[in-house]
Scaffold this motif. Sequence first.
Motif, PDB file in Angstrom:
ATOM      1  N   LEU A 204       0.845  -1.198   0.000  1.00  0.00           N
ATOM      2  CA  LEU A 204       0.000   0.000   0.000  1.00  0.00           C
ATOM      3  C   LEU A 204       0.882   1.251   0.000  1.00  0.00           C
ATOM      4  O   LEU A 204       1.763   1.369  -0.830  1.00  0.00           O
ATOM      5  CB  LEU A 204      -0.978  -0.059   1.179  1.00  0.00           C
ATOM      6  CG  LEU A 204      -1.920  -1.278   1.176  1.00  0.00           C
ATOM      7  CD1 LEU A 204      -2.844  -1.259   2.383  1.00  0.00           C
ATOM      8  CD2 LEU A 204      -2.730  -1.355  -0.101  1.00  0.00           C
ATOM      9  N   SER A 205       0.667   2.182   0.905  1.00  0.00           N
ATOM     10  CA  SER A 205       1.425   3.434   0.911  1.00  0.00           C
ATOM     11  C   SER A 205       2.896   3.185   1.231  1.00  0.00           C
ATOM     12  O   SER A 205       3.257   2.197   1.879  1.00  0.00           O
ATOM     13  CB  SER A 205       0.823   4.403   1.925  1.00  0.00           C
ATOM     14  OG  SER A 205       0.949   3.877   3.248  1.00  0.00           O
TER      15      SER A 205
ATOM     16  N   MET B 242      -3.974   6.932   5.093  1.00  0.00           N
ATOM     17  CA  MET B 242      -3.961   6.645   3.659  1.00  0.00           C
ATOM     18  C   MET B 242      -4.422   5.215   3.371  1.00  0.00           C
ATOM     19  O   MET B 242      -5.217   4.976   2.460  1.00  0.00           O
ATOM     20  CB  MET B 242      -2.557   6.866   3.096  1.00  0.00           C
ATOM     21  CG  MET B 242      -2.106   8.305   3.075  1.00  0.00           C
ATOM     22  SD  MET B 242      -0.423   8.482   2.407  1.00  0.00           S
ATOM     23  CE  MET B 242      -0.691   7.984   0.694  1.00  0.00           C
ATOM     24  N   ASP B 243      -3.924   4.267   4.159  1.00  0.00           N
ATOM     25  CA  ASP B 243      -4.241   2.861   3.900  1.00  0.00           C
ATOM     26  C   ASP B 243      -5.688   2.532   4.265  1.00  0.00           C
ATOM     27  O   ASP B 243      -6.320   1.689   3.610  1.00  0.00           O
ATOM     28  CB  ASP B 243      -3.278   1.955   4.662  1.00  0.00           C
ATOM     29  CG  ASP B 243      -1.838   2.116   4.184  1.00  0.00           C
ATOM     30  OD1 ASP B 243      -1.641   2.601   3.060  1.00  0.00           O
ATOM     31  OD2 ASP B 243      -0.915   1.774   4.947  1.00  0.00           O
TER      32      ASP B 243
ATOM     33  N   ASN C  40      -8.116   4.677   3.867  1.00  0.00           N
ATOM     34  CA  ASN C  40      -8.850   5.221   2.725  1.00  0.00           C
ATOM     35  C   ASN C  40      -8.758   4.290   1.521  1.00  0.00           C
ATOM     36  O   ASN C  40      -9.763   4.032   0.834  1.00  0.00           O
ATOM     37  CB  ASN C  40      -8.300   6.598   2.360  1.00  0.00           C
ATOM     38  CG  ASN C  40      -9.020   7.218   1.171  1.00  0.00           C
ATOM     39  OD1 ASN C  40     -10.214   7.483   1.239  1.00  0.00           O
ATOM     40  ND2 ASN C  40      -8.292   7.448   0.087  1.00  0.00           N
ATOM     41  N   THR C  41      -7.556   3.743   1.280  1.00  0.00           N
ATOM     42  CA  THR C  41      -7.378   2.794   0.178  1.00  0.00           C
ATOM     43  C   THR C  41      -8.255   1.564   0.384  1.00  0.00           C
ATOM     44  O   THR C  41      -8.888   1.070  -0.561  1.00  0.00           O
ATOM     45  CB  THR C  41      -5.904   2.383   0.063  1.00  0.00           C
ATOM     46  OG1 THR C  41      -5.129   3.536  -0.275  1.00  0.00           O
ATOM     47  CG2 THR C  41      -5.708   1.304  -0.986  1.00  0.00           C
TER      48      THR C  41
ATOM     49  N   LEU D  96      -7.926   4.882  -7.203  1.00  0.00           N
ATOM     50  CA  LEU D  96      -6.643   4.417  -6.697  1.00  0.00           C
ATOM     51  C   LEU D  96      -5.515   4.941  -7.569  1.00  0.00           C
ATOM     52  O   LEU D  96      -5.638   4.990  -8.795  1.00  0.00           O
ATOM     53  CB  LEU D  96      -6.600   2.888  -6.674  1.00  0.00           C
ATOM     54  CG  LEU D  96      -7.560   2.182  -5.719  1.00  0.00           C
ATOM     55  CD1 LEU D  96      -7.497   0.669  -5.920  1.00  0.00           C
ATOM     56  CD2 LEU D  96      -7.242   2.525  -4.267  1.00  0.00           C
TER      57      LEU D  96
ATOM     58  N   SER E  52      -1.479   5.055  -3.524  1.00  0.00           N
ATOM     59  CA  SER E  52      -2.384   4.185  -2.761  1.00  0.00           C
ATOM     60  C   SER E  52      -1.831   2.774  -2.654  1.00  0.00           C
ATOM     61  O   SER E  52      -1.882   2.147  -1.594  1.00  0.00           O
ATOM     62  CB  SER E  52      -3.754   4.111  -3.441  1.00  0.00           C
ATOM     63  OG  SER E  52      -4.295   5.376  -3.691  1.00  0.00           O
TER      64      SER E  52
ATOM     65  N   ARG F 133      -1.069  -1.008  -8.104  1.00  0.00           N
ATOM     66  CA  ARG F 133      -2.345  -0.432  -8.537  1.00  0.00           C
ATOM     67  C   ARG F 133      -2.864  -1.102  -9.802  1.00  0.00           C
ATOM     68  O   ARG F 133      -4.061  -1.359  -9.928  1.00  0.00           O
ATOM     69  CB  ARG F 133      -2.185   1.071  -8.785  1.00  0.00           C
ATOM     70  CG  ARG F 133      -3.466   1.769  -9.232  1.00  0.00           C
ATOM     71  CD  ARG F 133      -3.194   3.171  -9.716  1.00  0.00           C
ATOM     72  NE  ARG F 133      -2.473   3.181 -10.982  1.00  0.00           N
ATOM     73  CZ  ARG F 133      -3.052   3.075 -12.182  1.00  0.00           C
ATOM     74  NH1 ARG F 133      -4.357   2.933 -12.277  1.00  0.00           N
ATOM     75  NH2 ARG F 133      -2.320   3.098 -13.282  1.00  0.00           N
TER      76      ARG F 133
END
Length: 269
Positions: free
Chosen positions: A181-182, A193-194, A196-197, A209, A213, A217
Amino acid sequence: MTSIRPPAVAGTFYPDDPSELSAMIHYFLSQADDSLPAPKAVIVPHAGYIYSGPIAASAYAPLKKAADQIKRVVLIGPSHRVAFEGLAVSSADQFVTPLGAIPIDKQAVEAILHLPFVHLLDQAHSLEHSLEVQLPFLQSVLNDFKLVPIVAGDASAEQVSTVLEILWGKSETLIVISSDLSHYHDYFTAQQMDQNTSQLIESLHYEQLDFDSACGRVPVTGLLRYARQHGLKPKTIDLRNSGDTAGDKNRVVGYGAYVINQTTSEYSA
């Protein structure tokens, strides 16, 4: 003569000693909840095992109950070392890890090679860790299976989902998407951030995305596009970062484990 793709990151991302490697994976699996149904598809991280192994194990542990059913694994991860357009398959007959050799499903590879964006590109596979780090986990939770290894370059969600349409199969096929992820934010920024992802993944809003993110991706959005088209729903089962596992909290990498379950009809097929 059999053509093999040997391990490139054994001894760095994970132990190169088979006994040590097996013990580490089984420890991670023993700490994970294996009571969930065996998923049809998973999104799992691909960092060094001390950092992301516990999170990956959260998705792999439930697969043990489907060890005899799953005969093919379609594994898609991002390219970290080679820039190219589309998706890359391998000419190898086997991918090898310290735990042994995994045969490649040549028939499945041939089934997608006719697509204009799928290329035979061994250079994309030779040093790529995003696929390799998943293999010892798969060898530890499954029995006999063949592998369809795909490295994603500059490709679209539509292209990845087209491949998934061809290879999705039924209960004999597992889909594994490799992605962290981030990257390199402080602990609390990464958490936000994670989270939200994860919400975007669960709600199938793959268009929102970006590479901040998730480094994977491209394959992630392809899976989510397929899921949206087929009425499937991802679920977050683990969400941590390197500050929770083996790193400090000043500069962390985020890791998530997500599952998409099969339908009842697929289980009975």
